[in-house]
Design an enzyme around this catalytic site. Structure first.
Site, short mmCIF file in Angstrom:
data_model
loop_
_atom_site.label_atom_id
_atom_site.label_comp_id
_atom_site.label_asym_id
_atom_site.label_seq_id
_atom_site.Cartn_x
_atom_site.Cartn_y
_atom_site.Cartn_z
N LEU A 40 -43.03 -54.50 63.38
CA LEU A 40 -41.58 -54.43 63.53
C LEU A 40 -40.94 -55.81 63.72
CD1 LEU A 40 -41.40 -51.25 65.76
CD2 LEU A 40 -40.66 -51.46 63.39
N THR A 104 -30.15 -47.37 75.59
CA THR A 104 -30.32 -47.57 77.01
C THR A 104 -29.03 -47.59 77.80
OG1 THR A 104 -31.14 -49.20 78.65
CG2 THR A 104 -30.31 -50.06 76.58
N ASP A 105 -29.13 -47.28 79.08
CA ASP A 105 -28.01 -47.42 80.01
C ASP A 105 -27.59 -48.88 80.19
OD1 ASP A 105 -30.74 -47.28 81.35
OD2 ASP A 105 -29.59 -48.21 82.95
N TYR A 128 -31.48 -57.98 77.07
CA TYR A 128 -32.00 -56.67 76.67
C TYR A 128 -30.86 -55.72 76.34
CZ TYR A 128 -33.94 -51.97 77.18
OH TYR A 128 -34.27 -50.65 76.99
#
Length: 297
Positions: A40, A104-105, A128
């Site tokens: 990836l 994601t949060d 992130y």
């Protein structure tokens, strides 16, 4: 559409990917790829594999999840969290395939007092979180049929995660200090995979029944987390209480300011699951119920 769907799953050695391989059984021909089979970090390799497999559906749980390391490895996080999903989405669009992707949060800043809904303004506070958001945006921009499932505080019985860390520390120390002013819903990797499989089953059944537009009509962002909420401190007390009983060490609450880390975490990571429940007729179990199942496994 062929009666036998082909489902390409990335990151099969990760927490969610490992469970997806099991949960998706029976829904079609499942092609699981680890890093050796699908690099990836390399968009050309991604495109080559997707064109060879010709999937009906791509499920992408793979991500750069080392939140603190990402602060000093922006390029690595960008390759896995932005460029890889962008390539998968573009190839899905060319094939007429759908893409299920996890986010994601951390796309939120955590300052809201109540659980976040899908339409709330995003404001990531870490590399992130920013790269995961850019991955979401790249998928949407590709025009492919897609489900982006935002989850939080993922744990399981394999890989690196908070549950396994606390079980190890709990067996080694008489006392633990754990952050108590960050709130979220710990979500078991198997719950994520099983719920994903239920949704995929709905989509594939609709296609077999002649509804060619099902994936397009359901495309978008959905929150996918366990019910309820707790702090890292509360999560730790539950983990050790269930696993160790009276032998559990004492768990002391501390503020996040006492445990400095490179990446800023949201104080409020709660995600409202109403849109997912209303759309797919599915609601995830309470976080502590799932935890008991995980520890009993």
């Amino acid at each position: 559409m062929d009666k036998q769907a082909t489902i390409l799953v990335t990151g099969i050695n990760g927490q969610v990917g490992y469970e997806l391989l099991r949960s998706l059984q029976g829904l079609g021909r499942v092609v699981g790829c680890d890093r050796a089979a699908l690099d990836l970090d390399n968009p050309d390799a991604i495109r080559r594999v997707v064109r060879e497999v010709k999937p009906t559906l791509i499920v992408n749980p793979a991500a750069y999840t080392a939140v603190d390391k990402a602060e000093s490895d922006v390029e690595g996080a960008t390759r896995l969290n932005v460029q890889a999903p962008a390539a998968l989405a573009e190839e899905a669009k060319q094939l007429g395939a759908a893409l299920v992707h996890y986010s994601t949060d951390y796309v939120f800043d955590g300052t809201k007092d109540s659980p976040y809904v899908e339409t709330d303004a995003v404001n990531p506070q870490s590399v992130y979180g920013r790269t995961k958001l850019e991955g979401e945006q790249a998928i949407a921009a590709s025009g492919c049929d897609h489900l982006i499932l935002r989850t939080s505080w993922v744990y399981g019985r394999r890989g690196k995660n908070f549950l396994l860390t606390m079980l190890k520390l709990g067996a080694e120390r008489p006392e633990l200090k754990v952050v108590a002013d960050q709130i979220g819903a710990p979500t078991w990797s198997r719950t994520i995979a099983a719920t994903t499989a239920h949704v995929v089953a709905q989509g594939l059944a609709a296609q077999r029944g002649g509804d060619a537009d099902w994936w397009r009509e359901h495309s978008g962002i959905y929150n996918l987390t366990a019910g309820g909420a707790t702090s890292w401190h509360g999560f730790t007390e539950a983990i050790l209480g269930i696993a160790m009983g009276d032998k559990a060490p004492k768990v002391l609450p501390i503020p996040a300011s006492d445990y400095p880390v490179p990446a800023k975490r949201p104080a409020n990571s709660r995600l409202a699951g109403d849109r997912f429940a209303q759309t797919f007729g599915l609601r995830l179990p309470q976080w502590d119920e799932a935890l008991r199942l995980c520890l009993a496994d």
